[in-house]
Design an enzyme around this catalytic site. Structure first.
Site, short mmCIF file in Angstrom:
data_model
loop_
_atom_site.label_atom_id
_atom_site.label_comp_id
_atom_site.label_asym_id
_atom_site.label_seq_id
_atom_site.Cartn_x
_atom_site.Cartn_y
_atom_site.Cartn_z
N LEU B 61 0.76 -1.20 0.00
CA LEU B 61 0.12 -0.07 -0.10
C LEU B 61 0.87 1.18 -0.09
CD1 LEU B 61 -3.00 -0.97 2.29
CD2 LEU B 61 -3.10 -0.55 -0.10
N ASN B 92 6.71 -3.30 4.02
CA ASN B 92 8.05 -2.67 3.47
C ASN B 92 7.87 -1.08 3.03
OD1 ASN B 92 6.48 -3.33 1.46
ND2 ASN B 92 8.63 -3.58 0.21
N HIS B 177 9.54 -14.30 1.30
CA HIS B 177 9.93 -13.59 -0.24
C HIS B 177 11.38 -14.34 -0.61
CE1 HIS B 177 11.32 -10.51 -3.39
NE2 HIS B 177 12.41 -11.15 -2.91
N ASP B 303 0.47 -9.26 -5.49
CA ASP B 303 1.59 -8.47 -5.03
C ASP B 303 1.69 -7.27 -5.91
OD1 ASP B 303 4.50 -8.10 -4.44
OD2 ASP B 303 5.49 -9.53 -5.75
N HIS B 307 4.43 1.75 -8.80
CA HIS B 307 5.74 2.72 -8.90
C HIS B 307 5.15 3.94 -9.92
CE1 HIS B 307 8.52 0.07 -6.90
NE2 HIS B 307 7.95 -1.01 -7.66
ZN ZN Z 1 8.09 -10.23 -2.61
#
Ligand code: ZN
Lengths: 312, 428
Positions: B61, B92, B177, B303, B307
């Protein structure tokens, strides 16, 4: 000779977009250009009023000079833009740079960039034809054209010629472009280098032979091309030392014996004498390394001439 | 407020059946063949399909910290547009979600302004730096549903072992991941034919597989629950299959792009084909599809990774990894897999709803009287045009940009209120 409409306004991203006949036509045009280069007055007015931009985001003085000389010999105006990728990352993007240059009325871009696919981006932003002067490890079509031109001048019939390319295949755009061009013209290519510098699937992708043993690779070759070995590959852990590399993969008087006795010796430069090629081979009668440089100007002239629609 | 949705093909107990659904306030009140009740709002869903609201276990998000790419408002609106009603937010962000204050911020903001339920995944290590275990227990008391260092991967096996033991201690599943940094290097696309052809540095399958292998062993040894995010190679899937046969608590998710696209898409140098893990080979893609069909892979997750144009529209090797996926997921999967007969609509429905909910113990994502009215109404006979104007996410970085795909989300309901309504949909 007149530029035929089929080349007009086209991009030269790589040789995959050109048929065998078209490549041969470019070679013919290069021959005409070479004749001009041998004259005392080496300039023709065919591209007067056109503006060619060399856009070098990765330093290569010799390639840039070759493009600029080619444009000037055809009487085009030349704008040159050079920057490092780090400055491009901090400041103006490639996109902004092209918009700025576009405002100056550029007709053709010649780009060198460390990023594969950047010529396509330049075309996207500029809507002008683009000649790829080397994009990362992807392609270097003008180098392949000048290599093939040099061979053609010497040998004539290209079909069935055995070519062996030796060295850092992984990092070589020259190899990829040569493989595409040579294959289209019916040449039989073997690539050779240590396995750490050989990308996977090359044989299937390009229809070539892959060899890890130099003597085997050189057997009966008509053409032998060495590639520059860069010291950085060692620190990347891809081979232990230049001495060991040289011992196994250098073109020497002893190894070259495996090729045909009249095999042509080539190198796209710049050379590391004593590492991938020994001086006595680089300077031998069979070597056409110096001619390659001269032919580079002719081939680039031919491309500019064809793409911008010149007349002779 | 009551809503009656009439005559839809409703996904119930693993099948599509013609039913009416009555929603009262925030809950489903009744589901039956024919409901005579009057309602404030009536939707004729004849010929349309009704799914439980989709659940996405893997969304970035970008909030807090990178709200020029996406924020909780735009991200959950995009979710609603794609038929999603629940999502898990990856940690992240900037700052990283490794503390209870940031967990609180996301939850509160989603509750106040969001168009979807947002479940928070906390960082596995402090700042996701892979050096020290995060305050998992504190974050758990604040409501996190799992821990992950997604975007990165704990490289130190001993630390990973400790994370597994510590998380399990507090009943937290771990989401991995899988990427070995040394093998991945500066890789840009899958290490294979296309990387050899284009001269782009490869991300080898092995970079994923050695970590999948390592983490399965570490988890299995500790009877831990490990969820493998965006699984992408045939060999990773084979390892998961074998581990599950042995009874290990290993689950996995696959993205729509790994089910539909391969490395060949990168030949265009379109930076919207650049993500981690990279688009793999056709063989890998088929293995993902087969494993999704047979249940080895539990669910689909997008996922979703926004960007901005100025970051993504540039030289390939300088563009960031990741694509958006919330809005395109259903249509892309329906268009490319279900419509050509490669995947059943029922399995797609399950893999987008209750299957992911079960993986992280989220509330059930099914249509049932008494449950929250989280659902989506989709017309399979209409196409969605994914033009930049139609995409609600702040960023437009999708490989399906400007394409028209079959399947159109007409309505999405969250707790009985409409979070997405197609401009062409008609309420009677
Ligand atoms: Zn990932």
């Amino acid at each position: 000779m007149e530029a035929t409409p089929q080349f007009l306004g086209r991009n030269m991203y790589g040789l995959e977009d050109y048929s065998a006949d078209e490549i041969m036509y470019i070679l013919e045009a290069s021959k005409a250009m070479k004749e001009i280069n041998l004259r005392q007055y080496k300039k023709i007015p065919t591209l007067r009023g056109k503006t060619v931009c060399t856009l070098f985001i990765e330093d290569s003085t010799r390639t840039r000079m070759s493009f600029e000389l080619a444009a000037k010999r055809l009487s085009a105006d030349v704008v040159s833009f050079a920057a490092s990728i780090s400055s491009l990352q901090k400041g103006e993007s490639l996109q902004d740079t092209i918009y700025t240059l576009g405002a100056m009325g550029i007709d053709l871009y010649c780009i060198r960039h460390s990023s594969p696919g950047s010529p396509q981006l330049v075309h996207k932003y500029s809507q002008k034809p683009v000649i790829n002067g080397g994009d990362g490890r992807h392609a270097h079509p003008t180098q392949a054209l000048l290599d093939i031109f040099s061979i053609w001048e010497h040998v004539g019939n290209l079909k069935g010629l055995k070519v062996t390319i030796v060295g850092d295949i992984l990092n070589s755009r020259v190899v990829r472009s040569n493989l595409i061009g040579m294959k289209k013209l019916g040449m039989d290519v073997t690539i050779c280098g240590p396995r750490t510098l050989m990308p996977p699937n090359m044989d299937k992708l390009f229809g070539c032979r892959v060899q890890y043993e130099l003597r085997e690779a050189l057997r009966d070759a008509d053409i032998v091309m060495g590639l520059r070995m860069q010291f950085e590959r060692m620190t990347e852990g891809l081979f232990p030392s230049l001495e060991e590399y040289s011992k196994h993969y250098a073109l020497t008087q002893e190894t070259i014996k495996f090729a045909k006795s009249d095999a042509l010796i080539m190198h796209p430069g710049p050379m590391n004498r004593g590492i991938e090629i020994l001086p006595e081979i680089a300077d031998s009668k069979q070597s056409i390394i110096v001619e390659q440089v001269a032919n580079g100007v002719a081939v680039r002239m031919a491309l500019m001439f064809l793409i911008l629609g010149g007349k002779l | 407020m009551t809503t009656l949705i009439k005559n839809g093909n409703v996904y119930l107990n693993g099948k599509f059946q013609t039913r009416d659904i009555l929603i009262k306030k925030e809950k489903i009140q009744k589901i039956a063949r024919h409901l005579p009740e009057k309602a404030d709002r009536v939707i004729d869903a004849s010929g349309k399909h009704i799914f439980p609201g989709f659940v996405d276990l893997h969304v970035h998000l970008r909030d807090p910290g990178q709200t020029y790419k996406e924020d909780i408002v735009s991200g959950t609106r995009a979710a609603a547009h794609g038929g999603f009603t629940s999502l898990c937010a990856m940690p992240n962000t900037d700052p990283v979600v490794d503390n209870i204050a940031t967990v609180d911020y996301i939850q509160r903001r989603a509750k106040d302004l969001g168009s979807a339920k947002v479940y928070v995944i906390g960082a596995m290590t402090k700042k996701s730096e892979g050096l020290e275990i995060s305050e998992m227990a504190t974050m758990k008391s604040g409501g996190i549903v799992a821990v992950s260092d997604d975007g990165g991967c704990v490289q130190n096996a001993k630390l990973m072992l400790n994370c597994i033991r510590y998380a399990t201690n507090f009943g937290l599943p771990l989401v991995v991941h899988a990427e070995d940094y040394n093998l991945a290097g500066k890789g840009q696309i899958h290490g294979g034919k296309v990387s050899s052809r284009l001269g782009l540095t490869g991300l080898p399958s092995l970079a994923e597989e050695v970590i999948v292998s390592r983490d399965i062993m570490l988890a299995e040894n500790n009877d831990a629950r490990l969820h493998i995010a965006h699984i992408s190679t045939a060999r990773s899937i084979e390892m998961v299959r074998q581990a599950r046969e042995r009874g290990a608590k290993i689950s996995s998710e696959v993205t729509p792009h790994h089910l539909i696209l391969t490395e060949e898409a990168c030949l265009s140098f379109d930076t919207n084909t650049k993500m981690k893990p990279p688009l793999r080979t056709e063989e890998d893609r088929l293995a993902c599809l087969e494993a999704l069909r047979d249940g080895t892979i539990d669910c689909i997750a997008t996922d979703h990774a926004s960007h901005a144009d100025f970051e993504k529209v540039r030289e390939f090797d300088h563009a960031p990894f990741g694509i958006i996926g919330l809005e395109t997921a259903f249509s892309a999967l329906y268009h490319h897999l279900v419509k050509p007969g490669l995947l059943s609509l029922e399995r797609l429905a399950e893999a987008l709803t209750d299957a992911p909910a079960r993986v992280l113990d989220l509330p059930p994502a099914m249509l049932k009287a008494g449950l929250p009215a989280d659902l989506t109404i989709i017309d399979l006979e209409q196409q969605t045009h994914f033009s930049p104007e139609n995409i609600l996410s702040k960023s437009k970085n999708t490989p399906w940009l400007d394409q028209k795909l079959w399947g159109k989300v007409l309505y999405t309901f969250l707790d009985g209120r409409i979070t997405w309504e197609d401009p062409d949909a008609q309420i009677s």
